[in-house]
Design an enzyme around this catalytic site. Structure first.
Site, short mmCIF file in Angstrom:
data_model
loop_
_atom_site.label_atom_id
_atom_site.label_comp_id
_atom_site.label_asym_id
_atom_site.label_seq_id
_atom_site.Cartn_x
_atom_site.Cartn_y
_atom_site.Cartn_z
N HIS A 182 0.82 -1.21 0.00
CA HIS A 182 0.00 0.00 0.00
C HIS A 182 0.86 1.26 0.00
O HIS A 182 0.44 2.30 -0.53
CB HIS A 182 -0.93 -0.01 1.21
N ASN B 215 -6.96 1.73 4.21
CA ASN B 215 -5.86 1.44 5.13
C ASN B 215 -6.28 1.36 6.59
O ASN B 215 -5.42 1.15 7.47
CB ASN B 215 -4.76 2.50 4.98
#
Length: 318
Positions: free
Chosen positions: A65, A93
């Site tokens: 990510h 996230n």
């Protein structure tokens, strides 16, 4: 409101301007300035994984990510400050965890060789260690990344979505210089970890006017997922393991896709294009082939750079 396609186009231009394949990275970057860096990071990851078996999957996902937004610059580690909402607080996230592992490694490195090792390098090393501790392959991590100073939750919309089809996946990866080979190999990281119901809920109920369940999903598998994710579910952490061996790095992920038991639409989509389909079959039949491809693609992805400084604290810019 701007369309997703327009937003993606604008972000692609941004990516081209701030990302580069890290030509300045080297295997011996800290040989003279901090020769024990690799070991210190490994020690921190091992200590955390010993207490919590979900740590390796978390670190791998965190690195992925991070690299997919502004390059591997540790922007995922920055805390929100004032009016700026940071990447780690963006919707994709919110389930990330184990940031403390990077903090622990950074604290010891700052005592051993202050101001030398970037948070971005720590995260890249930790992701490698996560794979090794899960039974996967090892590799020498090129080092020399710098840490970024910008982190915006609004940019996390550009992360590949669990609902992406093969065209969307290809576009997302190609914008970062990654090929279809990289797409299939890196998707194998889904052999580790856990997914919340929200990531696949749309596949198991009210999929379309013609079908309640995604026709690309095994019916019995869909039924088991519906039991785990009931309607109006109030269980905070309800969900499913990514595959049948969620703490072991293996090639079961690909075997499950061939059985129509890929958890995400983006997993099952790998069968919908000849080249990616062939690679799924190849990796399902050979763990060694998967391991080799995964290492090559991880080195390639983690060599996308974009930072400017060496942070003293991984959670804040200098």
């Amino acid at each position: 409101m701007a369309s997703f396609a327009v937003l993606f186009s604008h972000f692609a231009i941004l990516l081209l301007s701030v990302l580069s394949l890290g030509s300045s990275l080297s295997l011996d970057y800290y040989e003279k300035t901090c020769p024990g860096a690799d070991f210190i990071v490994t020690k921190a990851v091992r200590a955390a994984a010993y207490k919590d078996k979900t740590v390796p999957a978390a670190l791998l996902r965190m690195h992925f990510h991070d690299c997919f937004i502004r390059g591997c610059d540790a922007s995922i580690l920055l805390n929100s400050v004032g009016n700026n909402i940071a990447e780690k607080d963006g919707p994709p996230n919110l389930s990330l965890h184990s940031f403390f592992v990077i903090d622990n490694a950074k604290k010891e490195l700052e005592s051993y060789c202050p101001g030398v090792v970037s948070c971005a390098d720590i995260l890249a090393l930790a992701a490698r260690d996560a794979i090794v501790l899960s039974g996967g392959p090892t590799w020498d991590v090129p080092k020399g990344r710098k840490d970024g100073r910008i982190s915006k939750a609004s940019e996390t919309i550009q992360l590949p979505s669990p609902s992406f089809n093969i065209s969307q996946l290809q576009q997302s990866f190609s914008q970062r210089g990654l090929s279809l080979d990289d797409l299939v190999a890196l998707s194998g990281g889904h052999t580790l970890g856990f997914a919340h119901c929200s990531s696949f809920q749309g596949r198991i109920r009210n999929f379309s006017p013609a079908s309640n369940v995604d026709p690309e999903m095994n019916p019995s598998f869909a039924a088991s997922l519906r039991n785990m994710c009931p309607v109006n579910n109030k269980v905070k952490n309800a969900g499913s393991n990514m595959d049948t061996s969620p703490t072991t790095f293996d090639n079961n992920y690909y075997r499950l896709i061939l059985q129509k038991k890929g958890l995400f639409s983006s997993d099952q989509a790998l069968l919908n294009f000849p080249k990616t389909n062939n690679l799924v079959y190849k990796f399902a039949s050979s763990k060694e082939a998967f391991n080799r491809a995964f290492v090559n693609s991880m080195i390639k992805m983690s060599s996308i750079t974009g930072g400017q400084e060496i942070r003293k604290n991984c959670r804040a810019v200098n």
